[in-house]
Structure formats: C-alpha cells, structure tokens
Design an enzyme around this catalytic site. Structure first.
Site, PDB file in Angstrom:
ATOM      1  N   HIS A  12       0.863  -1.190   0.000  1.00  0.00           N
ATOM      2  CA  HIS A  12       0.000   0.000   0.000  1.00  0.00           C
ATOM      3  C   HIS A  12       0.893   1.232   0.000  1.00  0.00           C
ATOM      4  O   HIS A  12       1.418   1.635   1.037  1.00  0.00           O
ATOM      5  CB  HIS A  12      -0.899   0.000   1.239  1.00  0.00           C
ATOM      6  CG  HIS A  12      -1.912   1.103   1.253  1.00  0.00           C
ATOM      7  ND1 HIS A  12      -3.264   0.869   1.329  1.00  0.00           N
ATOM      8  CD2 HIS A  12      -1.795   2.446   1.194  1.00  0.00           C
ATOM      9  CE1 HIS A  12      -3.917   2.018   1.324  1.00  0.00           C
ATOM     10  NE2 HIS A  12      -3.030   3.006   1.246  1.00  0.00           N
ATOM     11  N   HIS A  14       1.597   5.320  -1.653  1.00  0.00           N
ATOM     12  CA  HIS A  14       1.227   6.518  -2.403  1.00  0.00           C
ATOM     13  C   HIS A  14       2.499   7.152  -2.970  1.00  0.00           C
ATOM     14  O   HIS A  14       3.443   7.438  -2.221  1.00  0.00           O
ATOM     15  CB  HIS A  14       0.518   7.531  -1.504  1.00  0.00           C
ATOM     16  CG  HIS A  14      -0.779   7.054  -0.946  1.00  0.00           C
ATOM     17  ND1 HIS A  14      -1.979   7.229  -1.601  1.00  0.00           N
ATOM     18  CD2 HIS A  14      -1.062   6.389   0.199  1.00  0.00           C
ATOM     19  CE1 HIS A  14      -2.951   6.702  -0.871  1.00  0.00           C
ATOM     20  NE2 HIS A  14      -2.428   6.186   0.226  1.00  0.00           N
ATOM     21  N   LEU A  15       2.504   7.369  -4.267  1.00  0.00           N
ATOM     22  CA  LEU A  15       3.631   8.022  -4.916  1.00  0.00           C
ATOM     23  C   LEU A  15       3.281   9.413  -5.438  1.00  0.00           C
ATOM     24  O   LEU A  15       4.167  10.161  -5.829  1.00  0.00           O
ATOM     25  CB  LEU A  15       4.155   7.167  -6.076  1.00  0.00           C
ATOM     26  CG  LEU A  15       4.830   5.853  -5.691  1.00  0.00           C
ATOM     27  CD1 LEU A  15       5.189   5.057  -6.943  1.00  0.00           C
ATOM     28  CD2 LEU A  15       6.074   6.097  -4.852  1.00  0.00           C
ATOM     29  N   ARG A  16       1.996   9.737  -5.466  1.00  0.00           N
ATOM     30  CA  ARG A  16       1.513  11.008  -6.015  1.00  0.00           C
ATOM     31  C   ARG A  16       1.841  11.095  -7.502  1.00  0.00           C
ATOM     32  O   ARG A  16       1.969  10.083  -8.187  1.00  0.00           O
ATOM     33  CB  ARG A  16       2.060  12.201  -5.228  1.00  0.00           C
ATOM     34  CG  ARG A  16       1.871  12.112  -3.713  1.00  0.00           C
ATOM     35  CD  ARG A  16       0.455  11.888  -3.297  1.00  0.00           C
ATOM     36  NE  ARG A  16       0.313  12.015  -1.839  1.00  0.00           N
ATOM     37  CZ  ARG A  16      -0.684  11.494  -1.151  1.00  0.00           C
ATOM     38  NH1 ARG A  16      -1.630  10.803  -1.759  1.00  0.00           N
ATOM     39  NH2 ARG A  16      -0.756  11.649   0.156  1.00  0.00           N
ATOM     40  N   ASN A  39      -5.592   7.297  -5.915  1.00  0.00           N
ATOM     41  CA  ASN A  39      -6.349   8.511  -5.583  1.00  0.00           C
ATOM     42  C   ASN A  39      -5.570   9.775  -5.937  1.00  0.00           C
ATOM     43  O   ASN A  39      -5.211  10.588  -5.088  1.00  0.00           O
ATOM     44  CB  ASN A  39      -6.772   8.527  -4.112  1.00  0.00           C
ATOM     45  CG  ASN A  39      -5.616   8.375  -3.142  1.00  0.00           C
ATOM     46  OD1 ASN A  39      -4.611   7.730  -3.447  1.00  0.00           O
ATOM     47  ND2 ASN A  39      -5.755   8.970  -1.975  1.00  0.00           N
ATOM     48  N   LYS A  95      -9.242  -0.350  -5.640  1.00  0.00           N
ATOM     49  CA  LYS A  95      -9.203   0.278  -4.317  1.00  0.00           C
ATOM     50  C   LYS A  95     -10.522   1.010  -4.087  1.00  0.00           C
ATOM     51  O   LYS A  95     -10.889   1.910  -4.843  1.00  0.00           O
ATOM     52  CB  LYS A  95      -8.039   1.263  -4.230  1.00  0.00           C
ATOM     53  CG  LYS A  95      -7.975   2.023  -2.896  1.00  0.00           C
ATOM     54  CD  LYS A  95      -7.686   1.088  -1.728  1.00  0.00           C
ATOM     55  CE  LYS A  95      -7.727   1.844  -0.397  1.00  0.00           C
ATOM     56  NZ  LYS A  95      -6.637   2.829  -0.281  1.00  0.00           N
ATOM     57  N   HIS A 132     -10.442   1.076   1.944  1.00  0.00           N
ATOM     58  CA  HIS A 132     -10.179   2.032   3.020  1.00  0.00           C
ATOM     59  C   HIS A 132     -11.389   1.971   3.935  1.00  0.00           C
ATOM     60  O   HIS A 132     -12.431   2.563   3.648  1.00  0.00           O
ATOM     61  CB  HIS A 132      -9.979   3.444   2.465  1.00  0.00           C
ATOM     62  CG  HIS A 132      -9.633   4.454   3.525  1.00  0.00           C
ATOM     63  ND1 HIS A 132      -8.464   5.171   3.510  1.00  0.00           N
ATOM     64  CD2 HIS A 132     -10.292   4.858   4.643  1.00  0.00           C
ATOM     65  CE1 HIS A 132      -8.415   5.979   4.557  1.00  0.00           C
ATOM     66  NE2 HIS A 132      -9.528   5.800   5.256  1.00  0.00           N
ATOM     67  N   HIS A 166      -4.640  -0.751   5.938  1.00  0.00           N
ATOM     68  CA  HIS A 166      -4.081  -0.001   7.069  1.00  0.00           C
ATOM     69  C   HIS A 166      -4.948  -0.086   8.325  1.00  0.00           C
ATOM     70  O   HIS A 166      -5.427   0.926   8.841  1.00  0.00           O
ATOM     71  CB  HIS A 166      -3.781   1.450   6.692  1.00  0.00           C
ATOM     72  CG  HIS A 166      -4.815   2.131   5.833  1.00  0.00           C
ATOM     73  ND1 HIS A 166      -6.152   2.187   6.152  1.00  0.00           N
ATOM     74  CD2 HIS A 166      -4.687   2.803   4.672  1.00  0.00           C
ATOM     75  CE1 HIS A 166      -6.801   2.853   5.228  1.00  0.00           C
ATOM     76  NE2 HIS A 166      -5.934   3.235   4.309  1.00  0.00           N
ATOM     77  N   ASP A 238       1.457   2.638   3.521  1.00  0.00           N
ATOM     78  CA  ASP A 238       0.597   3.815   3.388  1.00  0.00           C
ATOM     79  C   ASP A 238       1.444   5.081   3.427  1.00  0.00           C
ATOM     80  O   ASP A 238       0.970   6.137   3.872  1.00  0.00           O
ATOM     81  CB  ASP A 238      -0.495   3.848   4.463  1.00  0.00           C
ATOM     82  CG  ASP A 238      -1.616   4.829   4.151  1.00  0.00           C
ATOM     83  OD1 ASP A 238      -1.766   5.195   2.964  1.00  0.00           O
ATOM     84  OD2 ASP A 238      -2.333   5.241   5.084  1.00  0.00           O
ATOM     85  N   HIS A 242       3.228  14.580   1.400  1.00  0.00           N
ATOM     86  CA  HIS A 242       2.599  15.865   1.100  1.00  0.00           C
ATOM     87  C   HIS A 242       3.675  16.939   1.180  1.00  0.00           C
ATOM     88  O   HIS A 242       4.616  16.821   1.988  1.00  0.00           O
ATOM     89  CB  HIS A 242       1.490  16.201   2.107  1.00  0.00           C
ATOM     90  CG  HIS A 242       0.285  15.330   2.020  1.00  0.00           C
ATOM     91  ND1 HIS A 242      -0.688  15.500   1.048  1.00  0.00           N
ATOM     92  CD2 HIS A 242      -0.119  14.281   2.778  1.00  0.00           C
ATOM     93  CE1 HIS A 242      -1.639  14.599   1.226  1.00  0.00           C
ATOM     94  NE2 HIS A 242      -1.325  13.845   2.265  1.00  0.00           N
ATOM     95  N   ALA A 254      -3.541  14.724   5.579  1.00  0.00           N
ATOM     96  CA  ALA A 254      -3.359  13.447   6.269  1.00  0.00           C
ATOM     97  C   ALA A 254      -2.373  12.569   5.510  1.00  0.00           C
ATOM     98  O   ALA A 254      -2.538  12.328   4.313  1.00  0.00           O
ATOM     99  CB  ALA A 254      -4.697  12.734   6.406  1.00  0.00           C
TER     100      ALA A 254
END
Length: 334
Positions: A12, A14-16, A39, A95, A132, A166, A238, A242, A254
């Site tokens: 899980h 996030h790479l943006r 997302n 997801k 989620h 998560h 996760d 940011h 978050a």
C-alpha cells in the site's frame, strides 16, 4: 546483526504525481515492488489512465529494480470493463474509498449496494478488493464502525479476496480470524505511535494520518499479530507524502511519509522483539501467498548500524518531511 530479505513488497503505497512523484519514487524503491494507490487528481479510473500512470512511475524510478502493482479507483463497472481492466498489464486490483473519507476520495462509493453486481463479477474473476475501511462517524470510532461492512462483504462474497487496508484497531485484528477471505495491511506508524504521539502534547502534523492512530491497546494488538506472524497480515506502508506547507498549516493534510526508512525501522522493531524470523513473511511471504505474486528477485540486507534520517527530502521544487526527521534510528540498509 543482519537480516536478509528476499523481494520485500509494500502492499500500500502513495507516490503522487508530477514533481512529487519524481521525488518520492526513487525513495520508495528499496522494495522489490509496491501496490500503488490510485487517488490522484483526477483519480485513476480507467485502464488507459492506469497505463499512463504506470509509465510515469517507471520514468520517475530512473531504472530502479521495482515493480509497480497498479490499482484502479473503484467504481461500479460492467463485465466488459472488468475484463478490460484484468487484461491490462500491471493491473493488481481495485481500491474502494468511501466517498470523501480521505485524501482525494470525493468520487468514492456513497452506497456500496449499488456496486453489488461489480463485486459479484470481481469475485468470479478473482480480482482483489482493497478497502479504506472507515465510516463518517467520530474519528476514533470510524474503523470500528466499518467492521460491520467488512462482515457483510465477506459473508455475501465469500470467494472475493478483501484487504482491510491499514488497520489500526484490536477489533480489526480479531475480525481477520472470522473470515478466511479477509486479509489486512498494517503500516509502520501504527506499529509505533498512538494518538498521544500525534496530539498529546504539541501537535505533530507529520504524524497525522487517516486512519488516525488509536489507543496503546490497539497498537499492541497490531504488534502482537504482526510479530506473531499472522498469515493474513501484510506490510503496507501507506507512505503518503505531502509538501511541507500542506502538513504545517491549517487543514493539515493526512499522511505520514515513511518510505525511505520503512525497512530499517521494521528491522529494528522485529529484532528488538526477537522476531526477526517473522519479518520475511510480513514484508513478502504472506502477500505472495495470498495474491499469487512472483516478484522479481531482489535481496535487501539490513544491519544494526545506525542511520541518520534526513531532516527533509528536497528535489524538483518539493520539500517532504519524513517520519523521524533529523533523528538517528538503530538499523540501516547495508
């Protein structure tokens, strides 16, 4: 002391996108591969968008030996659309986000019953569902309240592989043992911190994430299950970067950025508990068995030599603050 891991996976991540992707992808490539979250803005909802995103991820990796397992943002789809997704190279699963529950999830599911036909088809096709799992209730109760949804899904779709993403509570750990088609990911931060670390003194914005950290007894239940080698719990960082200005501001975003130190911190936790032999299953073995994955060969050797965590990671005009910024941790990658 050393711990050798074969083909560790982050289930899980996030790479943006854009410049943030260029910064974070190389910092996440200690693993052999990762399940990449969809997302973005706009969310990744079609195979064409997924392929284009995967190409951007590969370009940002700069040749690193790392496999992105791509996901699509869950929407109600027909059989033809599901077959198209399943036949797309690199596709891993869907997801599901409840609408508005976390970062960039406004287009998520408002009424899960509207997607029953899609879920039946996913069950028949062997497509995993990653969830989620939070309600819109009081922040400390959101995961607990969502457990009834997991029970309903696991009961009505007994052959659908459902990942509780998560998880943060003792109740979620107990639920795993009720249904064989449930599995779960656990983050690094939820093995370490409680809500007191986030907001018990001065607010720590770089430890704020969703689901929010819970009580000591919840953290201890996660640790007990993970260190005990629970066969259906997998590591999912996760890791959610940011820009610094979005964390240190009103309306704090978050997400905890843990990718660059995840493996050394996990080695520290497992070694300190005398459970180093369980780390391989947590970071690869369980996921490979549950999902039938065969990641490319990649050996990572961890050693009990201290590592200095940078105060910040800066590149491409982006500044991201990691967990344990500016501190020394006990383990490092050899």
């Amino acid at each position: 002391m050393e711990i050798t891991l074969e083909s560790p996976l982050d289930m899980h991540l996030h790479l943006r996108d854009g410049d943030m992707l260029k910064l974070t992808a190389p910092l996440s490539a200690d693993f052999a591969g990762a399940v990449i979250m969809p997302n973005l803005v706009p969310p990744v909802t079609t195979p064409q968008m997924m392929v284009a995103y995967a190409e951007r991820v590969q370009a940002a990796l700069g040749g690193a030996a790392f496999t992105p397992y791509m996901t699509l943002f869950f929407t109600a789809l027909d059989e033809a659309a599901l077959l198209a997704a399943k036949g797309t190279p690199g596709f891993f699963g869907f997801k599901l986000y409840p609408a508005g529950i976390t970062t960039n999830s406004e287009g998520g599911v408002a009424n899960l019953r509207d997607a029953d036909r899609t879920l039946h088809l996913m069950e028949e096709m062997g497509i995993p569902l990653l969830v989620h799992g939070e309600s819109h209730g009081f922040v400390m109760d959101r995961e607990q309240e969502f457990l009834a949804v997991y029970r309903d899904l696991a009961t009505r779709f007994p052959k659908l592989t459902i990942s509780m993403e998560h998880i943060t509570t003792a109740a979620a750990v107990r639920l795993l043992d009720e249904f064989p088609n449930l599995c779960a990911t656990v983050t690094l931060q939820h093995l370490i911190i409680t809500l007191d670390d986030v907001a018990g003194g001065m607010l720590q914005p770089h430890l704020f994430c969703k689901p929010i950290a819970k009580r000591p007894e919840d953290r201890d239940a996660l640790l007990g299950a993970v260190l005990g080698g629970h066969p259906r719990i997998m590591f999912g960082s996760d890791s959610a970067p940011h820009p610094r200005h979005r964390k240190e501001s009103c309306g704090c975003a978050a997400g905890v950025f843990t990718a660059p130190l995840a493996l050394p911190k996990l080695a520290e936790i497992f070694a300190a508990a005398g459970a180093a032999d369980k780390l391989q299953g947590f970071v690869s073995g369980n996921a490979c068995r549950i999902y039938g994955l065969h990641p490319a060969a990649k050996t990572v050797v961890l050693q009990d030599t201290p590592m200095a965590v940078p105060a910040a990671y800066r590149s491409y005009g982006q500044t991201v603050i990691p967990m344990d910024a500016g501190k020394q941790i006990a383990w490092s990658i050899k």
